[in-house]
Design a protein around this motif. Structure first.
Motif, PDB file in Angstrom:
ATOM      1  N   LEU A 261       2.399  -6.390  10.894  1.00  0.00           N
ATOM      2  CA  LEU A 261       1.489  -5.548  11.673  1.00  0.00           C
ATOM      3  C   LEU A 261       1.229  -4.186  11.037  1.00  0.00           C
ATOM      4  O   LEU A 261       0.131  -3.638  11.190  1.00  0.00           O
ATOM      5  N   TYR A 262       2.210  -3.641  10.310  1.00  0.00           N
ATOM      6  CA  TYR A 262       2.082  -2.260   9.830  1.00  0.00           C
ATOM      7  C   TYR A 262       2.336  -2.081   8.341  1.00  0.00           C
ATOM      8  O   TYR A 262       2.072  -1.005   7.813  1.00  0.00           O
ATOM      9  N   GLY A 263       2.893  -3.077   7.679  1.00  0.00           N
ATOM     10  CA  GLY A 263       3.114  -2.979   6.243  1.00  0.00           C
ATOM     11  C   GLY A 263       4.025  -1.841   5.851  1.00  0.00           C
ATOM     12  O   GLY A 263       4.978  -1.489   6.544  1.00  0.00           O
ATOM     13  N   LYS A 308       9.918  -5.664   1.275  1.00  0.00           N
ATOM     14  CA  LYS A 308       8.693  -5.335   0.555  1.00  0.00           C
ATOM     15  C   LYS A 308       7.507  -5.724   1.425  1.00  0.00           C
ATOM     16  O   LYS A 308       7.520  -6.767   2.086  1.00  0.00           O
ATOM     17  N   ALA A 309       6.488  -4.901   1.440  1.00  0.00           N
ATOM     18  CA  ALA A 309       5.309  -5.163   2.270  1.00  0.00           C
ATOM     19  C   ALA A 309       4.576  -6.402   1.777  1.00  0.00           C
ATOM     20  O   ALA A 309       4.481  -6.656   0.573  1.00  0.00           O
ATOM     21  N   ALA A 315      -5.288   0.075   2.965  1.00  0.00           N
ATOM     22  CA  ALA A 315      -5.843   1.388   3.243  1.00  0.00           C
ATOM     23  C   ALA A 315      -5.299   2.041   4.494  1.00  0.00           C
ATOM     24  O   ALA A 315      -4.242   2.606   4.502  1.00  0.00           O
ATOM     25  N   PRO A 316      -5.941   1.943   5.651  1.00  0.00           N
ATOM     26  CA  PRO A 316      -5.535   2.800   6.745  1.00  0.00           C
ATOM     27  C   PRO A 316      -4.286   2.308   7.431  1.00  0.00           C
ATOM     28  O   PRO A 316      -4.044   1.121   7.503  1.00  0.00           O
ATOM     29  N   SER A 317      -3.519   3.217   7.951  1.00  0.00           N
ATOM     30  CA  SER A 317      -2.287   2.870   8.651  1.00  0.00           C
ATOM     31  C   SER A 317      -2.566   2.547  10.091  1.00  0.00           C
ATOM     32  O   SER A 317      -3.140   3.329  10.818  1.00  0.00           O
TER      33      SER A 317
END
Length: 321
Positions: A261-263, A308-309, A315-317
């Motif tokens: 969901l958030y990386g 690790k993501a 890009a955006p969080s």
């Protein structure tokens, strides 16, 4: 307006069905069973209305009811909250109707189902919280305090998507919803899935609590990429990690739902507050639902501190709230 009207009409119809079911009692929850290619599938009243193996199981309202929702989000309607009167159980349970036949809250044992609802709502509670250390009732009691970003720093229009999800003049794509949506391309993709014109009318998310919950559940149930798991599949164990996933410390557990969901805004950064707050909400909700935090598993399954993501440098969080 057409797609938005379709979504609103379906929402009204489901709310009416819920009201009828409450009036009629158990009759509306009768399970109808048939076999398809030798396998049992069911429908169960208004709540699980599509033929599915998952509808043969307990549905969410069997184990998560109004008073439990109220316990989870006990401070959301206090005068200092920012979305008083917006979020309620009926909106949540209505939003689940599309997804219970797909396994949302209906996969596995009763314990498994309860844990998934706590896991999903942990993300919701954390991302919409206005709780802080000395807040009345404690910092974890303040989920669903917001339904939109209070002071947007920008309009979140990415013009590189002008051919697929072009920004509508005057629209602002700041964070809205139960798991906040940011950026025009995310509103566009979510709107396509929910048959609502969110690209033209992102404000629908902060006007309709059922739609806001639907958007969050859709995100939980949908992979970012086809080669990757959804948060749902990672949590319930439908996903089998590859060797690369194992080397990246990613497994079928709660920690990986944060990665999906958030990386890297939350994961792979060590024990940061952004991660620990979500975990704390999960443990808190497990206790409130009577499951107990001891059922959450060891810390390495709760955390994504060393993962690790899946998609580094996206890009955006989405982790901002």
């Amino acid at each position: 307006m057409k797609n938005g009207s379709v979504a609103m009409t379906l929402t009204v119809a489901l709310v009416l069905a819920l009201a009828v079911s409450l009036a009629n009692g158990d009759e509306s929850e009768k399970v109808i069973v048939k076999k398809v290619k030798g396998k049992k599938v069911c429908i169960k009243g208004w709540e699980c209305p599509t033929w599915s193996k998952f509808c043969c199981n307990e549905t969410i309202s069997d184990y998560f009811q109004v008073y439990q929702f109220e316990n989870f989000f006990s401070k959301r309607n206090t005068p200092v909250a920012h979305a008083v009167g917006f979020w309620d159980y009926q909106s949540f349970i209505t939003a689940t109707v599309k997804y219970q036949p797909l396994g949302f809250g209906t996969t596995g044992t009763k314990l498994d189902k309860m844990k998934e609802i706590c896991a999903f709502l942990a993300h919701v509670g954390c991302k919409t919280s206005c709780g802080y250390g000395v807040a009345t009732g404690g910092p974890l009691a303040w989920g669903l305090c917001y339904n939109h970003e209070m002071s947007p720093s920008q309009s979140y229009c990415d013009d590189s998507y002008k051919y697929t999800y072009p920004c509508t003049p005057g629209a602002e794509y700041y964070g809205r919803g139960a798991i906040p949506i940011y950026w025009n391309y995310n509103y566009g993709a979510t709107g396509e899935a929910l048959r609502a014109d969110l690209l033209s009318h992102p404000e629908y998310i902060e006007q309709n609590a059922t739609l806001a919950f639907e958007a969050a559940i859709w995100k939980w149930m949908t992979p970012v990429k086809k080669s990757q798991p959804s948060a749902h599949d990672a949590f319930v164990g439908n996903w089998k990690p590859t060797k690369n996933d194992t080397l990246s410390k990613r497994g079928p557990n709660f920690g990986t739902t944060m990665n999906i969901l958030y990386g890297e805004s939350v994961c792979g950064q060590g024990d940061i507050d952004a991660m620990n707050n979500i975990v704390s909400h999960y443990l808190y909700y497990l206790d409130l639902l009577g499951v107990g935090r001891e059922q959450a598993g060891p810390n390495e399954e709760l955390s994504c501190a060393e993962q690790k993501a899946f998609n580094p440098n996206t890009a955006p969080s989405a982790a901002s709230s």
